[in-house]
Design a protein around this motif. Structure first.
Motif, PDB file in Angstrom:
ATOM      1  N   THR A 155       0.821  -1.207   0.000  1.00  0.00           N
ATOM      2  CA  THR A 155       0.000   0.000   0.000  1.00  0.00           C
ATOM      3  C   THR A 155       0.859   1.264   0.000  1.00  0.00           C
ATOM      4  O   THR A 155       0.570   2.233  -0.704  1.00  0.00           O
ATOM      5  CB  THR A 155      -0.931   0.012   1.235  1.00  0.00           C
ATOM      6  OG1 THR A 155      -1.785  -1.153   1.170  1.00  0.00           O
ATOM      7  CG2 THR A 155      -1.788   1.265   1.260  1.00  0.00           C
ATOM      8  N   ALA A 156       1.947   1.234   0.777  1.00  0.00           N
ATOM      9  CA  ALA A 156       2.823   2.402   0.873  1.00  0.00           C
ATOM     10  C   ALA A 156       3.781   2.499  -0.308  1.00  0.00           C
ATOM     11  O   ALA A 156       4.205   3.594  -0.699  1.00  0.00           O
ATOM     12  CB  ALA A 156       3.615   2.348   2.176  1.00  0.00           C
ATOM     13  N   PHE A 157       4.129   1.359  -0.878  1.00  0.00           N
ATOM     14  CA  PHE A 157       5.146   1.310  -1.926  1.00  0.00           C
ATOM     15  C   PHE A 157       4.794   2.146  -3.142  1.00  0.00           C
ATOM     16  O   PHE A 157       5.630   2.894  -3.663  1.00  0.00           O
ATOM     17  CB  PHE A 157       5.368  -0.149  -2.334  1.00  0.00           C
ATOM     18  CG  PHE A 157       6.409  -0.336  -3.397  1.00  0.00           C
ATOM     19  CD1 PHE A 157       7.753  -0.299  -3.074  1.00  0.00           C
ATOM     20  CD2 PHE A 157       6.055  -0.550  -4.730  1.00  0.00           C
ATOM     21  CE1 PHE A 157       8.723  -0.462  -4.048  1.00  0.00           C
ATOM     22  CE2 PHE A 157       7.017  -0.723  -5.704  1.00  0.00           C
ATOM     23  CZ  PHE A 157       8.349  -0.681  -5.362  1.00  0.00           C
ATOM     24  N   TYR A 158       3.569   2.019  -3.627  1.00  0.00           N
ATOM     25  CA  TYR A 158       3.189   2.712  -4.855  1.00  0.00           C
ATOM     26  C   TYR A 158       3.288   4.236  -4.750  1.00  0.00           C
ATOM     27  O   TYR A 158       3.963   4.871  -5.572  1.00  0.00           O
ATOM     28  CB  TYR A 158       1.797   2.271  -5.304  1.00  0.00           C
ATOM     29  CG  TYR A 158       1.829   1.009  -6.135  1.00  0.00           C
ATOM     30  CD1 TYR A 158       1.828   1.061  -7.518  1.00  0.00           C
ATOM     31  CD2 TYR A 158       1.893  -0.246  -5.528  1.00  0.00           C
ATOM     32  CE1 TYR A 158       1.873  -0.104  -8.291  1.00  0.00           C
ATOM     33  CE2 TYR A 158       1.939  -1.406  -6.285  1.00  0.00           C
ATOM     34  CZ  TYR A 158       1.931  -1.324  -7.662  1.00  0.00           C
ATOM     35  OH  TYR A 158       1.987  -2.473  -8.427  1.00  0.00           O
ATOM     36  N   PRO A 159       2.660   4.874  -3.773  1.00  0.00           N
ATOM     37  CA  PRO A 159       2.761   6.344  -3.726  1.00  0.00           C
ATOM     38  C   PRO A 159       4.155   6.856  -3.399  1.00  0.00           C
ATOM     39  O   PRO A 159       4.540   7.949  -3.815  1.00  0.00           O
ATOM     40  CB  PRO A 159       1.761   6.741  -2.633  1.00  0.00           C
ATOM     41  CG  PRO A 159       1.580   5.515  -1.807  1.00  0.00           C
ATOM     42  CD  PRO A 159       1.728   4.362  -2.748  1.00  0.00           C
ATOM     43  N   ILE A 160       4.937   6.061  -2.676  1.00  0.00           N
ATOM     44  CA  ILE A 160       6.270   6.519  -2.265  1.00  0.00           C
ATOM     45  C   ILE A 160       7.322   6.275  -3.344  1.00  0.00           C
ATOM     46  O   ILE A 160       8.157   7.139  -3.625  1.00  0.00           O
ATOM     47  CB  ILE A 160       6.697   5.831  -0.946  1.00  0.00           C
ATOM     48  CG1 ILE A 160       5.773   6.267   0.198  1.00  0.00           C
ATOM     49  CG2 ILE A 160       8.152   6.178  -0.611  1.00  0.00           C
ATOM     50  CD1 ILE A 160       6.029   5.526   1.490  1.00  0.00           C
ATOM     51  N   PHE A 161       7.294   5.103  -3.962  1.00  0.00           N
ATOM     52  CA  PHE A 161       8.375   4.713  -4.868  1.00  0.00           C
ATOM     53  C   PHE A 161       8.006   4.661  -6.349  1.00  0.00           C
ATOM     54  O   PHE A 161       8.878   4.845  -7.200  1.00  0.00           O
ATOM     55  CB  PHE A 161       8.926   3.337  -4.462  1.00  0.00           C
ATOM     56  CG  PHE A 161       9.639   3.331  -3.151  1.00  0.00           C
ATOM     57  CD1 PHE A 161      10.918   3.848  -3.029  1.00  0.00           C
ATOM     58  CD2 PHE A 161       9.026   2.809  -2.022  1.00  0.00           C
ATOM     59  CE1 PHE A 161      11.579   3.853  -1.815  1.00  0.00           C
ATOM     60  CE2 PHE A 161       9.669   2.801  -0.799  1.00  0.00           C
ATOM     61  CZ  PHE A 161      10.957   3.322  -0.695  1.00  0.00           C
ATOM     62  N   VAL A 162       6.746   4.363  -6.677  1.00  0.00           N
ATOM     63  CA  VAL A 162       6.405   4.122  -8.079  1.00  0.00           C
ATOM     64  C   VAL A 162       6.066   5.424  -8.786  1.00  0.00           C
ATOM     65  O   VAL A 162       4.914   5.856  -8.853  1.00  0.00           O
ATOM     66  CB  VAL A 162       5.254   3.102  -8.202  1.00  0.00           C
ATOM     67  CG1 VAL A 162       4.960   2.824  -9.672  1.00  0.00           C
ATOM     68  CG2 VAL A 162       5.627   1.801  -7.496  1.00  0.00           C
ATOM     69  N   HIS A 163       7.091   6.051  -9.298  1.00  0.00           N
ATOM     70  CA  HIS A 163       6.947   7.269 -10.099  1.00  0.00           C
ATOM     71  C   HIS A 163       8.114   7.319 -11.082  1.00  0.00           C
ATOM     72  O   HIS A 163       9.058   6.535 -10.980  1.00  0.00           O
ATOM     73  CB  HIS A 163       6.926   8.513  -9.207  1.00  0.00           C
ATOM     74  CG  HIS A 163       8.095   8.602  -8.260  1.00  0.00           C
ATOM     75  ND1 HIS A 163       9.370   8.889  -8.695  1.00  0.00           N
ATOM     76  CD2 HIS A 163       8.180   8.423  -6.921  1.00  0.00           C
ATOM     77  CE1 HIS A 163      10.195   8.901  -7.661  1.00  0.00           C
ATOM     78  NE2 HIS A 163       9.508   8.615  -6.567  1.00  0.00           N
ATOM     79  N   ALA A 164       8.039   8.223 -12.024  1.00  0.00           N
ATOM     80  CA  ALA A 164       9.051   8.278 -13.089  1.00  0.00           C
ATOM     81  C   ALA A 164      10.036   9.432 -12.916  1.00  0.00           C
ATOM     82  O   ALA A 164      10.818   9.720 -13.826  1.00  0.00           O
ATOM     83  CB  ALA A 164       8.362   8.385 -14.444  1.00  0.00           C
TER      84      ALA A 164
END
Length: 254
Positions: free
Chosen positions: A171-180
């Motif tokens: 749940t935390a991984f996407y907003p924190i790490f998954v960006h370009a």
């Protein structure tokens, strides 16, 4: 019917091997995901979803596609997840997805394959990658036979860490790490546009011959891994690391 999504080739390889054993039709979901194509698909045989593991669950873009697509005909469904380490407690969330779609969940099988997540981990050199693939081959063959025989996958025990990884950490991984934000092209870029073409979310465009990334990224690593001149970097972490793409042309795998 085998449906697969693959950023750098691991899941494509597993799907193709399974199809050879089961004789099922195989569909690459890339164009359907990229084109937001949720049109109905019909199968008389069990569904087999082959996908990479992103933060101990299936990728959210695959989850979204499955939620919105019509899978009609056979009600049985298997999941096969390629991973660099563990799939955590992914099965819990897949069961919930299947229940919502009124499909009969027959389990999730994990296949350890070479790590491709160059944004965070160390990717293997070719010799190491080939050895990991060789060890994965009998695992995939066993999975394929179980599917062919209509046998549900046995499910391993789930630890507290597995539950934590697929739950709060995912749940935390996407907003924190998954960006370009950290992707950029060096002067080695030849403006070929391959990064644009391999992005499943249409998140890359060329400006003055160089790729520009938007905000809609899933961290499939297709752009950085498939660049023919290794011109794409992800911050400082990717510098000097081998780019991993499944080595289909290697004679050792024939």
């Amino acid at each position: 019917m085998i449906l697969y999504f693959s950023g750098t080739g691991n899941s494509a390889y597993a799907a193709e091997k399974i199809a050879k054993v089961t004789g099922d039709k195989i569909i690459d979901l890339f164009s359907r995901i990229r084109g937001h194509n949720y049109s109905e698909i019909k199968s008389g045989s069990p569904w087999v979803i082959v996908t990479p593991t992103y933060a101990w669950r299936i990728p959210r873009i695959v989850q979204e596609w499955l939620e919105n697509s019509g899978l009609v005909g056979n009600k049985d469904i298997y999941f096969v997840m390629t991973c660099g380490g563990s799939i955590g407690n992914a099965g819990k969330y897949l069961k919930e997805l299947c229940a919502a779609k009124k499909l009969n969940y027959l389990g999730c099988a994990a296949v350890l394959m070479p790590e491709n997540y160059i944004a965070m981990f160390t990717t293997p050199a070719q010799k190491e990658a080939l050895e990991i693939i060789r060890q994965a081959d009998p695992v995939i063959d066993k999975i394929a036979l179980e599917i062919k025989n209509g046998k549900a996958f046995s499910q391993p025990a789930v630890s507290f860490q597995d539950k934590r990884s697929s739950g709060i950490i995912n749940t935390a991984f996407y907003p924190i790490f998954v960006h370009a934000k950290k992707f950029y092209a060096t002067d080695a870029c030849v403006s070929c546009g391959k990064c644009v073409n391999v992005c499943p979310l249409n998140n890359i465009r060329l400006k003055d011959g160089k790729p520009i990334w938007g905000k809609n990224c899933t961290h499939c690593m297709a752009c950085i891994s498939r660049c023919p001149t290794e011109a794409i970097e992800y911050g400082r972490h990717s510098k000097g690391l081998p780019r991993y793409v499944f080595p289909k042309s290697n004679p050792e795998l024939k």
